[in-house]
Design a protein around this motif. Structure first.
Motif, PDB file in Angstrom:
ATOM      1  N   LYS A 252       1.037  14.884 133.932  1.00 43.09           N
ATOM      2  CA  LYS A 252       0.080  13.843 134.331  1.00 43.09           C
ATOM      3  C   LYS A 252       0.468  12.459 133.855  1.00 43.09           C
ATOM      4  N   SER A 253       1.510  12.347 133.048  1.00 45.46           N
ATOM      5  CA  SER A 253       1.842  11.029 132.505  1.00 45.46           C
ATOM      6  C   SER A 253       2.192  10.087 133.651  1.00 45.46           C
ATOM      7  N   GLN A 254       2.044   8.812 133.371  1.00 46.26           N
ATOM      8  CA  GLN A 254       2.275   7.794 134.396  1.00 46.26           C
ATOM      9  C   GLN A 254       3.704   7.912 134.941  1.00 46.26           C
ATOM     10  N   LEU A 255       4.671   8.087 134.015  1.00 47.05           N
ATOM     11  CA  LEU A 255       6.065   8.190 134.440  1.00 47.05           C
ATOM     12  C   LEU A 255       6.275   9.434 135.301  1.00 47.05           C
ATOM     13  N   ALA A 256       5.708  10.565 134.856  1.00 47.15           N
ATOM     14  CA  ALA A 256       5.857  11.815 135.609  1.00 47.15           C
ATOM     15  C   ALA A 256       5.294  11.654 137.019  1.00 47.15           C
ATOM     16  N   LEU A 257       4.136  11.003 137.121  1.00 46.14           N
ATOM     17  CA  LEU A 257       3.505  10.852 138.440  1.00 46.14           C
ATOM     18  C   LEU A 257       4.303   9.929 139.355  1.00 46.14           C
ATOM     19  N   VAL A 258       4.834   8.849 138.799  1.00 45.16           N
ATOM     20  CA  VAL A 258       5.675   7.956 139.608  1.00 45.16           C
ATOM     21  C   VAL A 258       6.840   8.760 140.183  1.00 45.16           C
ATOM     22  N   GLN A 259       7.452   9.568 139.339  1.00 42.52           N
ATOM     23  CA  GLN A 259       8.620  10.353 139.761  1.00 42.52           C
ATOM     24  C   GLN A 259       8.234  11.402 140.800  1.00 42.52           C
ATOM     25  N   THR A 260       7.128  12.091 140.540  1.00 41.52           N
ATOM     26  CA  THR A 260       6.703  13.150 141.446  1.00 41.52           C
ATOM     27  C   THR A 260       6.292  12.590 142.804  1.00 41.52           C
ATOM     28  N   TYR A 261       5.546  11.482 142.809  1.00 44.65           N
ATOM     29  CA  TYR A 261       5.146  10.883 144.088  1.00 44.65           C
ATOM     30  C   TYR A 261       6.364  10.378 144.856  1.00 44.65           C
TER      31      TYR A 261
ATOM     32  N   THR B 107       2.289  27.253 141.949  1.00 43.55           N
ATOM     33  CA  THR B 107       2.965  26.077 142.501  1.00 43.55           C
ATOM     34  C   THR B 107       4.354  26.518 142.957  1.00 43.55           C
ATOM     35  N   ASP B 108       5.065  25.631 143.698  1.00 34.86           N
ATOM     36  CA  ASP B 108       6.347  26.039 144.283  1.00 34.86           C
ATOM     37  C   ASP B 108       7.566  25.377 143.652  1.00 34.86           C
ATOM     38  N   PHE B 109       7.408  24.120 143.243  1.00 32.39           N
ATOM     39  CA  PHE B 109       8.499  23.516 142.485  1.00 32.39           C
ATOM     40  C   PHE B 109       7.941  22.469 141.541  1.00 32.39           C
ATOM     41  N   ALA B 110       8.734  22.130 140.513  1.00 32.64           N
ATOM     42  CA  ALA B 110       8.306  21.154 139.515  1.00 32.64           C
ATOM     43  C   ALA B 110       9.319  20.026 139.441  1.00 32.64           C
ATOM     44  N   VAL B 111       8.802  18.804 139.279  1.00 33.79           N
ATOM     45  CA  VAL B 111       9.657  17.628 139.127  1.00 33.79           C
ATOM     46  C   VAL B 111       9.674  17.257 137.651  1.00 33.79           C
ATOM     47  N   HIS B 112      10.863  17.217 137.068  1.00 35.73           N
ATOM     48  CA  HIS B 112      10.997  16.873 135.649  1.00 35.73           C
ATOM     49  C   HIS B 112      11.930  15.676 135.478  1.00 35.73           C
ATOM     50  N   SER B 113      11.745  14.940 134.375  1.00 32.67           N
ATOM     51  CA  SER B 113      12.830  14.090 133.897  1.00 32.67           C
ATOM     52  C   SER B 113      13.880  15.089 133.443  1.00 32.67           C
ATOM     53  N   LEU B 114      15.085  15.026 134.013  1.00 37.95           N
ATOM     54  CA  LEU B 114      16.052  16.095 133.727  1.00 37.95           C
ATOM     55  C   LEU B 114      16.327  16.226 132.234  1.00 37.95           C
TER      56      LEU B 114
ATOM     57  N   VAL C  58      21.575  13.921 127.464  1.00 40.82           N
ATOM     58  CA  VAL C  58      21.988  14.776 128.575  1.00 40.82           C
ATOM     59  C   VAL C  58      20.946  14.672 129.690  1.00 40.82           C
ATOM     60  N   GLY C  59      21.396  14.351 130.891  1.00 44.63           N
ATOM     61  CA  GLY C  59      20.493  14.303 132.041  1.00 44.63           C
ATOM     62  C   GLY C  59      19.648  13.050 132.145  1.00 44.63           C
ATOM     63  N   GLN C  60      19.803  12.137 131.206  1.00 40.25           N
ATOM     64  CA  GLN C  60      18.943  10.946 131.193  1.00 40.25           C
ATOM     65  C   GLN C  60      19.062  10.162 132.505  1.00 40.25           C
ATOM     66  N   GLY C  61      17.918   9.696 132.989  1.00 39.08           N
ATOM     67  CA  GLY C  61      17.895   8.850 134.181  1.00 39.08           C
ATOM     68  C   GLY C  61      17.873   9.596 135.505  1.00 39.08           C
ATOM     69  N   ALA C  62      18.026  10.923 135.463  1.00 34.46           N
ATOM     70  CA  ALA C  62      17.999  11.716 136.703  1.00 34.46           C
ATOM     71  C   ALA C  62      16.723  12.565 136.723  1.00 34.46           C
ATOM     72  N   LEU C  63      16.306  12.967 137.912  1.00 34.59           N
ATOM     73  CA  LEU C  63      15.207  13.916 138.040  1.00 34.59           C
ATOM     74  C   LEU C  63      15.796  15.291 138.330  1.00 34.59           C
ATOM     75  N   GLY C  64      15.189  16.295 137.747  1.00 31.11           N
ATOM     76  CA  GLY C  64      15.591  17.669 138.031  1.00 31.11           C
ATOM     77  C   GLY C  64      14.435  18.377 138.705  1.00 31.11           C
ATOM     78  N   ILE C  65      14.721  19.044 139.812  1.00 35.04           N
ATOM     79  CA  ILE C  65      13.667  19.789 140.507  1.00 35.04           C
ATOM     80  C   ILE C  65      13.932  21.277 140.312  1.00 35.04           C
ATOM     81  N   GLU C  66      12.951  21.937 139.728  1.00 32.31           N
ATOM     82  CA  GLU C  66      13.077  23.358 139.374  1.00 32.31           C
ATOM     83  C   GLU C  66      12.175  24.180 140.284  1.00 32.31           C
TER      84      GLU C  66
END
Ligand code: PBG
Length: 321
Positions: free
Chosen positions: A18-27, A81-88, A205-213
């Protein structure tokens, strides 16, 4: 198997913090997928993770792997749910049985940034005075910066970006180290005072990229999310993650990396440092970008031979894991 012609396509449920950053990335991911697949429906389901709830303890102390990802993973495994968006960089290098990293998106600048209090607006990291209080919650940043600037005072800081910046502006800290990518994604790029060069500190490691799991057996979701994959970023991040996995470090260990792709060649640089900044081993490896994971593993072995294992063992004893 293809669904019957009459059945409408399934709704795809995206899990997000729910964090602001997570939501920006997910949207952002939702919007991109909607553009690619206008006839499909993508819904965002938000949830809190352990890392969002425990705010008064240093990350390094609770620093369990998967602090920001576990609840999202449980939801996928329960088919809620079907997939998750993470800060990698928050996604552990070993995923639970039944889940895979299905997509790595194009990376923003993976470097860290120096953000300063007004009174130090004429200073750079190199010119901050002795005793200046620098806030960071990351052992990686702490160890590398202490190595280079032993006369600075490092203090742990937690909370979301706005909370941290408020603490800085209130004078509780003289400067902060934050990810360039997070600041940029939240529209706070103007707070970046200096992008920290890789010669001073290597990024996570993984900084700056999004990982979709997603679930490893969900071929439909895997093919949908793959359209957002950025191959060079994925190769760099696979090399970085293999390096970290082989060293058995989580997100809260003083391990930093840098990767460059030139033509077909990928160069991975890695560092392991002790918390007091006294010991630091750093080396690089170059090879074919298509052998990304192998390069990561090989660099981990190289650093082990140079003393990385001893440094890490000391830290685990100290931090209590
Ligand atoms: N550990 C918190 C975290 N996880 C992802 C980002 C943003 C940068 C990114 O996507 O790598 C941040 C903030 C920070 O490190 O300053």
């Amino acid at each position: 198997m293809a669904p019957a012609v009459s059945s409408p396509p399934r709704i795809i449920r995206i899990a997000s913090r729910k964090s602001q950053l997570a939501l920006v990335q997910t949207y952002w991911v939702q919007e991109q997928l909607q553009k690619h697949f206008p006839d499909r429906t993508f819904e965002v389901h938000t949830m809190s993770t352990q890392g969002d709830n425990i705010l008064d303890v240093a990350l390094a102390k609770i620093g369990d792997k998967g602090l920001f990802t576990k609840e999202l993973e449980v939801g996928m495994l329960k088919n809620e749910t079907d997939f998750a968006v993470h800060s990698l960089k928050d996604l552990p290098t070993k995923l639970p049985e039944g889940l895979v990293l299905g997509c790595v998106t194009e990376r923003e600048n993976p470097a860290d940034a120096l953000v300063v209090h007004e009174k130090f607006k004429d200073k750079q990291l190199e010119t901050l005075p002795e005793g200046a209080v620098v806030g960071t919650s990351s052992l990686r940043r702490l160890a590398q910066l202490r190595h280079r600037f032993p006369y600075l005072t490092f203090k742990d800081i937690r909370g979301n970006l706005n909370t941290r910046l408020a603490k800085l502006d209130a004078g509780e800290f003289d400067a902060l180290i934050l990810a360039v990518a997070g600041l940029q994604r939240l529209g706070m790029g103007d707070r970046i005072h200096q992008v920290i060069p890789s010669e001073i500190s290597l990024h996570a490691v993984g900084q700056g990229a999004l990982g979709i799991e997603c679930r490893s057996d969900d071929a439909e979701v895997l093919s949908l999310i793959k359209v957002l994959e950025h191959t060079p970023t994925a190769q760099r991040c696979y090399a970085e993650r293999a390096f970290l996995r082989e060293l058995e470090g989580g997100c809260q260990v003083p391990i930093g990396v840098n990767t460059v792709i030139e033509g077909e060649q990928l160069t991975l640089t890695g560092v392991v440092a002790s918390l007091d900044g006294q010991k630091l081993v750093k080396d690089s490896i170059t090879g074919n970008a298509t052998d990304a994971e192998q390069l990561g593993t090989q660099l981990a072995h190289k650093l082990r031979e140079q003393g990385a294992a001893e440094i890490l063992a000391e830290i685990f004893a100290e931090v209590g894991r």
